[in-house]
Design a protein around this motif. Structure first.
Motif, PDB file in Angstrom:
ATOM      1  N   ALA A  10       0.834  -1.208   0.000  1.00 47.55           N
ATOM      2  CA  ALA A  10       0.000   0.000   0.000  1.00 47.55           C
ATOM      3  C   ALA A  10       0.865   1.252   0.000  1.00 47.55           C
ATOM      4  O   ALA A  10       0.497   2.272  -0.591  1.00 47.55           O
ATOM      5  N   ARG A  45      -3.291  -0.569  -4.562  1.00 42.22           N
ATOM      6  CA  ARG A  45      -4.518  -0.818  -3.797  1.00 42.22           C
ATOM      7  C   ARG A  45      -4.498  -2.241  -3.264  1.00 42.22           C
ATOM      8  O   ARG A  45      -4.486  -3.201  -4.027  1.00 42.22           O
ATOM      9  N   THR A  46      -4.504  -2.370  -1.953  1.00 41.77           N
ATOM     10  CA  THR A  46      -4.303  -3.662  -1.312  1.00 41.77           C
ATOM     11  C   THR A  46      -5.428  -3.940  -0.318  1.00 41.77           C
ATOM     12  O   THR A  46      -5.861  -3.042   0.406  1.00 41.77           O
ATOM     13  N   THR A  47      -5.880  -5.186  -0.300  1.00 41.61           N
ATOM     14  CA  THR A  47      -6.873  -5.624   0.678  1.00 41.61           C
ATOM     15  C   THR A  47      -6.288  -6.770   1.485  1.00 41.61           C
ATOM     16  O   THR A  47      -5.721  -7.714   0.926  1.00 41.61           O
ATOM     17  N   TRP A  98      -9.430   1.494   7.006  1.00 37.49           N
ATOM     18  CA  TRP A  98      -8.666   2.073   5.899  1.00 37.49           C
ATOM     19  C   TRP A  98      -7.373   2.683   6.424  1.00 37.49           C
ATOM     20  O   TRP A  98      -7.377   3.444   7.394  1.00 37.49           O
ATOM     21  N   SER A 104      -5.257   3.344   0.507  1.00 36.12           N
ATOM     22  CA  SER A 104      -4.599   2.375  -0.370  1.00 36.12           C
ATOM     23  C   SER A 104      -4.673   0.972   0.233  1.00 36.12           C
ATOM     24  O   SER A 104      -4.550  -0.022  -0.479  1.00 36.12           O
ATOM     25  N   GLN A 128      -7.026  -1.525   2.686  1.00 38.63           N
ATOM     26  CA  GLN A 128      -8.200  -1.806   3.489  1.00 38.63           C
ATOM     27  C   GLN A 128      -8.025  -3.155   4.174  1.00 38.63           C
ATOM     28  O   GLN A 128      -7.623  -4.136   3.543  1.00 38.63           O
ATOM     29  N   HIS A 138     -11.959  -5.492  -6.143  1.00 41.11           N
ATOM     30  CA  HIS A 138     -11.878  -4.098  -5.717  1.00 41.11           C
ATOM     31  C   HIS A 138     -10.461  -3.670  -5.328  1.00 41.11           C
ATOM     32  O   HIS A 138     -10.266  -2.604  -4.743  1.00 41.11           O
ATOM     33  N   CYS A 139      -9.476  -4.508  -5.624  1.00 45.82           N
ATOM     34  CA  CYS A 139      -8.101  -4.135  -5.275  1.00 45.82           C
ATOM     35  C   CYS A 139      -7.152  -4.713  -6.316  1.00 45.82           C
ATOM     36  O   CYS A 139      -7.539  -5.508  -7.171  1.00 45.82           O
ATOM     37  N   SER A 140      -5.901  -4.305  -6.244  1.00 47.80           N
ATOM     38  CA  SER A 140      -4.880  -4.839  -7.132  1.00 47.80           C
ATOM     39  C   SER A 140      -4.112  -5.971  -6.467  1.00 47.80           C
ATOM     40  O   SER A 140      -3.584  -6.854  -7.134  1.00 47.80           O
ATOM     41  N   PHE A 182      -4.527  -8.733  -3.286  1.00 44.61           N
ATOM     42  CA  PHE A 182      -5.400  -9.334  -2.288  1.00 44.61           C
ATOM     43  C   PHE A 182      -4.582 -10.309  -1.449  1.00 44.61           C
ATOM     44  O   PHE A 182      -4.051 -11.288  -1.963  1.00 44.61           O
TER      45      PHE A 182
END
Length: 289
Positions: free
Chosen positions: A78, A83-85, A117, A122, A124, A151-153, A155
């Motif tokens: 992030a 974008r990371t989950t 967040w 960036s 979540q 929803h992210c790049s 996971f």
């Protein structure tokens, strides 16, 4: 977004063919516009291919630091504006719910999850509150996985030591890579490996597995422990392909304790100390989606 860009590029090319003659000034402006569009197109394709990845992180045996690796690597990615989950095994009691003091931080509630967040959104982190009970069918597990992934790049799923169940087995089949974390406690590794045959969960996904050595130091490396570890792991890998792919050094105990007492991820409290995760970034070679 990627599909919209493709459609826009196609339309642009069609109009380009039909465009009437232009003045020299208009021609120069048109050339600059095409260069910007080409740059945007290439960037979008590279980003789409390079960063749509999913990794499961698990402890081969309890208390070796899978959650530490998963959370700090998620923060590390992030920090690079990816974008990371970060999620946990959704049917197990959440570690991060307590470790990050969710009641005090008051994350956003959504369905049966709470979302925290970080890093200017960036990162979540999704946790399941301890009072929620979850039961998943295989179809529900797939829906949960793809809903989070799209929803992210990047996971990242933290399974900790809860990786032998049916839900974990389903999710292991969907991720790009599986990182199993071990520590220098060689007797405990040997006990784990020799106590049973390789679990089906392991055998089915052997081609995705990388071994991460946590709490490592030069003294341990000098004693040739890595070779002993790889030899022991061969009991669960007849082709003897499993190697220690990366090592993470032992973290300063005082700093680690301060971060834990502050209910923060280590890198959240010490953002300039992320070099210890550089090796892990070289393991991001999962299949291109």
């Amino acid at each position: 977004m990627f599909q919209h860009l493709q459609k826009f590029v196609t339309t642009f090319r069609e109009l380009e063919k039909k465009e009437p003659l232009r003045s020299q000034e208009e021609e120069e402006q048109w050339k600059q516009l095409k260069e910007k569009l080409s740059a945007a197109e290439v960037h979008a394709v590279v980003e789409h291919q390079q960063y749509m990845k999913s990794i499961a992180v698990a402890s081969l045996y309890p208390r070796v630091g899978a959650s530490f690796i998963a959370s700090n690597f998620a923060f590390y990615e992030a920090a690079r504006s990816i974008r990371t989950t970060l999620c946990e095994n959704p049917i197990e009691q959440s570690y991060f719910y307590f470790a990050l003091d969710c009641e005090r931080r008051k994350p956003v509630s959504r369905n049966n999850e709470k979302i925290m967040w970080l890093m200017n959104q960036s990162l979540q982190i999704k946790v399941t509150p301890p009072y929620e009970s979850q039961v998943y069918s295989q179809a529900e597990a797939m829906n949960w996985f793809f809903t989070n992934q799209k929803h992210c790049s990047f996971f990242i799923l933290d399974f900790s030591s809860h990786w032998r169940g049916e839900l974990a087995s389903w999710l292991f089949e969907m991720v790009d890579q599986i990182w199993f974390v071990i520590d220098p406690d060689f007797p405990r590794l040997s006990q784990t490996i020799f106590a049973e045959e390789a679990p089906e969960n392991w055998k089915k996904n052997l081609h995705k597995i990388s071994i991460i050595a946590n709490k490592w130091n030069e003294d341990v490396a000098a004693r040739g422990v890595i070779k002993r570890i790889e030899g022991t792991l061969s009991q669960w890998d007849e082709q003897n392909k499993l190697k220690v792919g990366a090592s993470v050094p032992r973290i300063d105990a005082n700093k680690l304790s301060r971060a834990q007492l502050a209910a923060r991820i280590f890198l959240e409290m010490y953002p300039d100390e992320g070099e210890f995760l550089d090796q892990l970034s070289h393991l991001e070679k999962g299949r291109v989606l």
